[in-house]
Design a protein around this motif. Structure first.
Motif, PDB file in Angstrom:
ATOM      1  N   CYS A   1      53.385 -71.892 -98.334  1.00  0.00           N
ATOM      2  CA  CYS A   1      52.483 -70.882 -97.789  1.00  0.00           C
ATOM      3  C   CYS A   1      52.780 -70.584 -96.318  1.00  0.00           C
ATOM      4  O   CYS A   1      52.266 -69.604 -95.779  1.00  0.00           O
ATOM      5  CB  CYS A   1      51.030 -71.338 -97.941  1.00  0.00           C
ATOM      6  N   ASN A   2      53.557 -71.431 -95.659  1.00  0.00           N
ATOM      7  CA  ASN A   2      53.956 -71.194 -94.269  1.00  0.00           C
ATOM      8  C   ASN A   2      55.447 -70.924 -94.147  1.00  0.00           C
ATOM      9  O   ASN A   2      55.975 -70.898 -93.038  1.00  0.00           O
ATOM     10  CB  ASN A   2      53.614 -72.415 -93.409  1.00  0.00           C
TER      11      ASN A   2
ATOM     12  N   THR B   1      56.992 -67.766 -92.053  1.00  0.00           N
ATOM     13  CA  THR B   1      55.969 -66.809 -91.619  1.00  0.00           C
ATOM     14  C   THR B   1      55.278 -67.219 -90.342  1.00  0.00           C
ATOM     15  O   THR B   1      54.397 -66.523 -89.867  1.00  0.00           O
ATOM     16  CB  THR B   1      54.892 -66.666 -92.710  1.00  0.00           C
TER      17      THR B   1
ATOM     18  N   SER C   1      49.848 -64.994 -89.577  1.00  0.00           N
ATOM     19  CA  SER C   1      49.940 -66.350 -90.107  1.00  0.00           C
ATOM     20  C   SER C   1      49.658 -67.414 -89.057  1.00  0.00           C
ATOM     21  O   SER C   1      49.754 -68.605 -89.363  1.00  0.00           O
ATOM     22  CB  SER C   1      51.340 -66.591 -90.681  1.00  0.00           C
TER      23      SER C   1
ATOM     24  N   ARG D   1      46.806 -69.660 -90.069  1.00  0.00           N
ATOM     25  CA  ARG D   1      47.192 -70.510 -91.189  1.00  0.00           C
ATOM     26  C   ARG D   1      48.082 -71.655 -90.705  1.00  0.00           C
ATOM     27  O   ARG D   1      47.958 -72.791 -91.164  1.00  0.00           O
ATOM     28  CB  ARG D   1      47.922 -69.682 -92.233  1.00  0.00           C
ATOM     29  N   TYR D   2      48.972 -71.352 -89.768  1.00  0.00           N
ATOM     30  CA  TYR D   2      49.874 -72.376 -89.238  1.00  0.00           C
ATOM     31  C   TYR D   2      49.092 -73.444 -88.485  1.00  0.00           C
ATOM     32  O   TYR D   2      49.328 -74.643 -88.663  1.00  0.00           O
ATOM     33  CB  TYR D   2      50.891 -71.701 -88.321  1.00  0.00           C
TER      34      TYR D   2
END
Length: 808
Positions: A749-750, A753, A759, A762-763
């Motif tokens: 998912c990372n 990105t 992102s 999210r990171y």
């Protein structure tokens, strides 16, 4: 203000050295000379002075001005903080700000000034400026926040006389030379004769022998609010090896009486003194300062150099070296749990096999050329109606070997034979003696960590394109923490040796299986060797703990892909299948023959004949037990406790299992932030569009592997609960596939990105998940007192508590 000289002279001398160095750099034109607007006739001296002092023009370097201002600000800051410590804190030692910390701050400030004149726009200059600012902020935080408990108007202390200490439990305590020696649970009361004007802290000085274990200390008081009953105001574990035991106290009105309770004492502990303070004594923690500075400095380094943008590239030496270093650090962490004073076991056994663990007994049986243990079973056991009924055995009063398999009048070990063959025999051949359990657990734990990191890297290469390098490095220690290996190291008993051995060879089987089925597609020799090693490792896992081998099913989609791959000839595919199956089937044949010799059936591993808490024959698979299995093995949360770290594993029975179920301490899979994140991200990963083939693995295979990583733990939880119950050992069986799947989901998912703005959140959240997982497991280890980690160094518990719990 005993450190006045350091507050003034450290920044002054550092500034002078910086000025001299700057002058040399100016002369060598490393730092730019002043504006060419000055006429050449101004002279060399004038131009040099303008270079180091400047005339105020924006293009002129202002070396001396900037260094002077920086030095002056440092002096003011150090003097203010030192004055605060000396005049407004309970500073009874006379210590101020540590010299080393002051020197570090001065060097960083001076270096940042010089570098800003030399390379103002370079990343090195920005990083050094941030580090200098960080060092100052942490200094203020350590004094004003972390030492905030030491603030008081008047610094006072009162040493209570030994006569004021009354022994309530006379049996376990004796007086000697103004001290009190305690050999067991003891309660003392103290009626202070003299009190400070304000009582803010109670300090207890205790002494215990060097190899002593942690014991519990509880403090209660009577004041004007509760004048007749004691109220607990603090509780903690202490080692009694140099550190004082401090309790922050806020009595209402007058402090009337103090009660001290000491429990869980394994050896003699001496109470040396009880001191009342107006506040908790000031003690600057250089360790906390440096740890925070290193951690936050690393964050600044990553941000300045944009390291979060880098994707892992295994062709680059630096990337492989970083992964190797992190793997070795994780493996070395296992040594912290190694128990002290472990000695080898002499063989032949002098007094027989009774009293030893089942692995030593199995080794002894094999040396005698037999499959039954060299233990005599009482003939009366055969006369019981049901020898496996624990209540009937206890009521009969017949002695028996606990937790050994009893079959046809003989004792057997139902524990796997793999540790004996893989470790005990080589150890015996090298040393002429047998290893203690702690050494065997440490050996297989280190291998488990190495194989886990190898399996993670193989999994990431196969299923995560362009994995973020920093997240990948962070996933390795998080995966180790969530794999359960630290629990095995912490307990290090005969049960966890089976668990960690099975985990070790399971992870090796998965690592080699992924390597052979995915990464060595064009290298038939390496592929064959990896597949053969995977099959051999899997059978060793079965030989250690058969239930754990179920997790190897995550390899099935990859192995099927090898069989149906049209690019290879059918002979090649069959040879590769044979490479995996031949050692697997050969090992199974050996295990089946061993079982046949012992219990008359190749599929009978002897678990049903164990003399333990209940009759295993009563257990059977029930679909109705699936909700309970999910609750305990997947969702059960830690419990809150009243000592540091304030949470730990818990034993929780629902009392609705329809029959007896063994319930012990456990922690659900989803209690780990990383694994919970993996379960939540799985739907996103399964819906995520991707390349039809990645490293030769089709999209369908990728999704099947990810799904199995999370479905298998559910199935294994149900199987273990129905046939065993609830225990942390059973939960550890579920962790390897969940860990691999969660790491894959997080990185996927990372993947590639982290540089995009959408992102960034999210990171950052991914890093919080990783750090939270590591922090939670590390603290959980400290909740299990007097085991591997704290038994190795009891002072470590107190040191970590002082670092974390700064408000008490």
């Amino acid at each position: 203000m005993n450190t006045l000289w350091a507050d003034l002279f450290v920044p002054l001398l550092t500034g002078i050295c910086g000025a001299l160095l700057g002058a040399v750099l100016v002369q060598k034109q490393v730092i730019p000379c002043p504006s060419p607007a000055l006429p050449d006739s101004s002279g060399r001296l004038r131009r040099f002075w303008d270079a180091v002092w400047g005339t105020g023009a924006p293009e002129k370097p202002l070396l001396l001005r900037r260094l002077g201002i920086a030095t002056l600000l440092q002096m003011v800051l150090f003097l203010v903080l030192d004055s605060l410590v000396s005049n407004h804190m309970a500073n009874f030692s006379g210590e101020g700000l540590p010299f080393g910390i002051l020197l570090l701050i001065s060097l960083l400030c001076t270096g940042s000034v010089l570098l800003s004149l030399w390379r103002a726009e370079r990343r090195e200059s920005r990083l050094l400026r941030r580090l200098a600012l960080l060092s100052v902020v942490l200094l203020v935080a350590e004094v004003a926040v972390f030492q905030g408990k030491s603030f008081c108007n008047v610094s006072e202390q009162v040493l209570l006389s030994p006569e004021s200490v009354q022994i309530v439990t006379e049996d376990n305590a004796t007086r000697a030379d103004g001290t009190i020696a305690m050999t067991g649970d003891t309660t003392l009361t103290v009626a202070p004769e003299t009190l400070p004007s304000t009582v803010g802290a109670i300090q207890i000085r205790l002494k215990q022998k060097k190899d002593g274990e942690l014991f519990r200390v509880q403090t209660a008081i009577k004041d004007d609010n509760f004048s007749q009953t004691f109220q607990v105001i603090g509780e903690k574990y202490a080692a009694g090896q140099g550190r004082s035991c401090d309790f922050k106290v806020d009595p209402y009105g007058t402090l009337r009486e103090i009660q001290l309770k000491f429990s869980e004492l394994k050896s003699s502990v001496t109470l040396e003194s009880v001191v009342l303070y107006s506040a908790v004594p000031y003690a600057f923690s250089a360790v906390r300062y440096l740890l925070l500075f290193a951690a936050l400095g690393l964050v600044q380094w990553i941000r300045v150099y944009a390291l979060y943008r880098i994707s892992y590239d295994r062709t680059r030496f630096r990337h492989r070296a970083a992964v190797l270093v992190m793997t070795l650090v994780c493996a070395a962490s296992a040594l912290l749990f190694l128990r002290p004073n472990l000695t080898t076991i002499s063989y032949p056994l002098v007094n027989g096999a009774a009293g030893y663990d089942p692995y030593v007994q199995t080794f002894d049986a094999l040396q005698h050329g037999r499959v039954t243990l060299v233990l005599d079973a009482a003939p009366e056991l055969a006369e019981l109606d049901n020898v496996y009924d624990n209540s009937e055995r206890n009521a009969s009063g017949i002695s028996y070997a606990w937790d050994r398999a009893y079959y046809n009048g003989h004792y057997y070990s139902y524990f796997g034979i793999t540790p004996v063959l893989v470790f005990y025999y080589p150890f015996y051949w090298l040393r002429g003696a047998l290893p203690p359990l702690g050494v065997a657990v440490a050996f297989f734990s280190i291998l488990s960590i190495l194989f886990l990191c190898g399996a993670v890297m193989a999994f990431v290469r196969a299923f995560v394109p362009r994995a973020n390098l920093l997240l990948l490095l962070g996933c390795l220690p998080a995966a180790v923490c969530c794999s359960g290996v630290y629990f095995s190291l912490q307990y290090a008993d005969l049960y966890y040796l089976a668990v960690v051995t099975a985990s070790c060879f399971l992870l090796l089987a998965v690592w080699l299986g992924i390597q052979g089925s995915v990464h060595f597609a064009g290298k038939p020799v390496r592929r064959t060797l990896c597949l053969a090693g995977s099959g051999l490792s899997l059978i060793l896992c079965v030989g250690a703990r058969p239930s754990a081998a179920v997790a190897a099913a995550i390899l099935i989609p990859l192995f099927l892909g090898v069989l149906v791959r049209k690019q290879s000839t059918w002979k090649c595919r069959l040879s590769q299948a044979a490479a995996f199956l031949v050692p697997l089937l050969a090992g199974l044949g050996g295990i089946f023959a061993y079982n046949q010799l012992r219990f008359g059936s190749p599929l009978d591993f002897g678990a049903a004949y164990q003399l333990t808490t209940s009759d295993i024959h009563a257990y059977h698979l029930q679909l109705s037990q699936l909700p309970a299995a999910i609750y305990h093995d997947l969702l059960q949360l830690p419990r809150m406790i009243n000592t540091f770290p304030f949470f730990g594993v818990q034993s929780l029975s629902l009392n609705s299992y329809q029959a007896y179920r063994y319930v012990a301490d456990a922690l659900g899979v989803c209690s780990y932030p990383l694994l919970l994140c993996g379960f939540l991200l799985l739907p996103r990963v399964l819906r995520q569009p991707g390349s039809e083939t990645l490293q030769g693995v089709t999209l369908r295979q990728q999704r099947a592997v990810f799904a199995l990583c999370f479905l298998l733990p559910v199935a294994m939880a149900w199987l273990n609960f129905c046939m065993g119950g609830v225990n942390m050992r059973y939960v550890i069986d579920l962790l390897p596939p969940a860990v691999l799947g969660s790491v894959g989901c997080l990185l996927r998912c990372n993947s590639g990105t982290a540089r995009r703005g959408d992102s960034a959140a999210r990171y950052r959240l991914s890093w919080l998940v990783l750090l939270g997982s590591v922090g939670m497991v590390v603290l959980l280890m400290f909740s299990i007192v007097n085991q591997g980690l704290t038994k190795h160094n009891p002072n470590l518990y107190e040191a970590v508590e002082d670092l974390v719990v700064f408000w008490q």
